[in-house]
Design a protein around this motif. Structure first.
Motif, short mmCIF file in Angstrom:
data_model
loop_
_atom_site.label_atom_id
_atom_site.label_comp_id
_atom_site.label_asym_id
_atom_site.label_seq_id
_atom_site.Cartn_x
_atom_site.Cartn_y
_atom_site.Cartn_z
N GLY A 3 40.92 44.89 40.75
CA GLY A 3 41.28 43.57 41.47
C GLY A 3 42.24 42.55 41.58
O GLY A 3 42.56 41.91 40.63
N LEU A 4 43.12 42.88 42.64
CA LEU A 4 44.34 41.84 42.66
C LEU A 4 44.43 41.25 44.12
O LEU A 4 43.80 41.95 45.09
N ASP A 5 44.68 39.94 44.29
CA ASP A 5 44.92 39.44 45.51
C ASP A 5 46.04 38.42 45.67
O ASP A 5 46.87 38.66 44.63
N ASN A 7 46.40 35.81 44.30
CA ASN A 7 46.55 35.21 43.05
C ASN A 7 47.05 36.23 41.76
O ASN A 7 46.86 35.72 40.75
N ILE A 11 46.66 35.91 37.63
CA ILE A 11 45.99 36.91 36.86
C ILE A 11 46.55 37.85 35.69
O ILE A 11 46.29 37.88 34.70
#
Lengths: 49, 250
Positions: A3-5, A7, A11
């Motif tokens: 899960g990365l986006d 932001n 994180i």
């Protein structure tokens, strides 16, 4: 799913800081134990001798 | 119960037990950390409001739990020092302080790194954040006090009193989000009516909490073993110096 986006910087920085600080602390704790044990052996030998 | 407490009061017996337990504790910590990280990165879904930033929670929340647990443990050890005069209580108290301080610092830094994208600011002086900062300052104060007083028994007594007074901050941290109007969200796991987050997010968080608790316990065992060796060294060197002095006088 990893899960990365947009932001992801925040994180990854959070995980980086956590593992870096904890890793450093574990390393210092282990080194301090090894040093104390070495010194105890040396002092005991000196006193016995 | 009291008998069990005093069974391991003997430092030698404690060290023997620690030597047996440590390899298992290290293995359990690594295993829990791997499972928790797998859950945090590959199983837990993104939050519908926070998106992927929710993943910061899997290091932030366990660090907060451990920093509060650290002070609670130190308070119990302070009672052990002042009331029961348990010989290992002050050792545990001294070793727990820096571990708690590191967890507290991690909690504040990761909280700040979560706050910037979510709240638009690194820091606000709300009750939860401020009381957590106070906890870090108390940890640093206690570490400084241990170093400032050379005589171990005196240092243990002084630190115990400060620790017990400082324990008032623990319920303040926990209930600050209920007592005051804070920007920090209310509790979603440790609630009387049960957790309010989905199980797919809850289990990685609990496993990371377990991993952090195991890491805390492992560091405690190593630290206490080191402290006991250092105290023995101090005694040996003092005895040796006294013996040398006696020989010189004769």
């Amino acid at each position: 799913m990893l899960g990365l986006d947009h932001n992801s910087g925040y994180i990854l920085a959070s995980y980086g800081v956590t593992f870096l600080l904890m890793g450093l602390f574990v390393w210092v704790t282990a080194r301090r134990y090894a040093a104390a044990k070495r010194k105890l052996t040396k002092v005991s030998r000196h006193i016995d001798g | 119960m009291t008998d069990a407490l005093y069974t391991f009061a003997n430092p030698r017996r404690f060290t023997q037990l620690a030597n047996i337990l440590l390899p298992w504790m290290v293995a359990a910590t690594i295993l829990a950390l791997l499972v928790g990280q797998y859950g945090a990165w590959f199983v837990a879904p993104p939050d519908y409001q926070q998106g992927e930033s929710i993943r910061i929670k899997y290091v932030h929340v366990p660090a907060a739990w451990m920093s509060m647990m650290g002070w609670t443990m130190m308070s119990l050890s302070a009672l052990g020092t002042l009331v029961f005069r348990h010989p290992l209580a002050d050792v545990a108290q001294k070793v727990a302080a820096p571990i708690g301080a590191v967890f507290c610092a991690i909690c504040l830094i990761t909280g700040s790194l979560w706050g910037k994208p979510m709240w638009g600011t690194w820091w606000v002086w709300d009750a939860r954040l401020t009381s957590m900062l106070v906890l870090l300052l108390m940890y640093l104060g206690v570490i400084a006090l241990w170093r400032a007083i050379e005589e171990p028994v005196m240092a243990a007594k002084a630190v115990s009193i400060v620790t017990l007074v400082g324990a008032i901050n623990i319920p303040i941290i926990k209930f600050s989000v209920d007592w005051w109007n804070t920007l920090h969200q209310p509790a979603s796991v440790l609630r009387l009516d049960g957790p309010t987050i989905h199980s797919s997010m809850l289990w990685p968080l609990l496993v990371m909490g377990l991993a952090s608790a195991l890491l805390f316990a492992t560091l405690m065992l190593v630290g206490m073993r080191t402290e006991l060796i250092e105290r023995r060294l101090r005694r040996l060197m003092l005895n040796d110096a006294a013996l040398d002095e006696t020989r010189r006088v004769q």
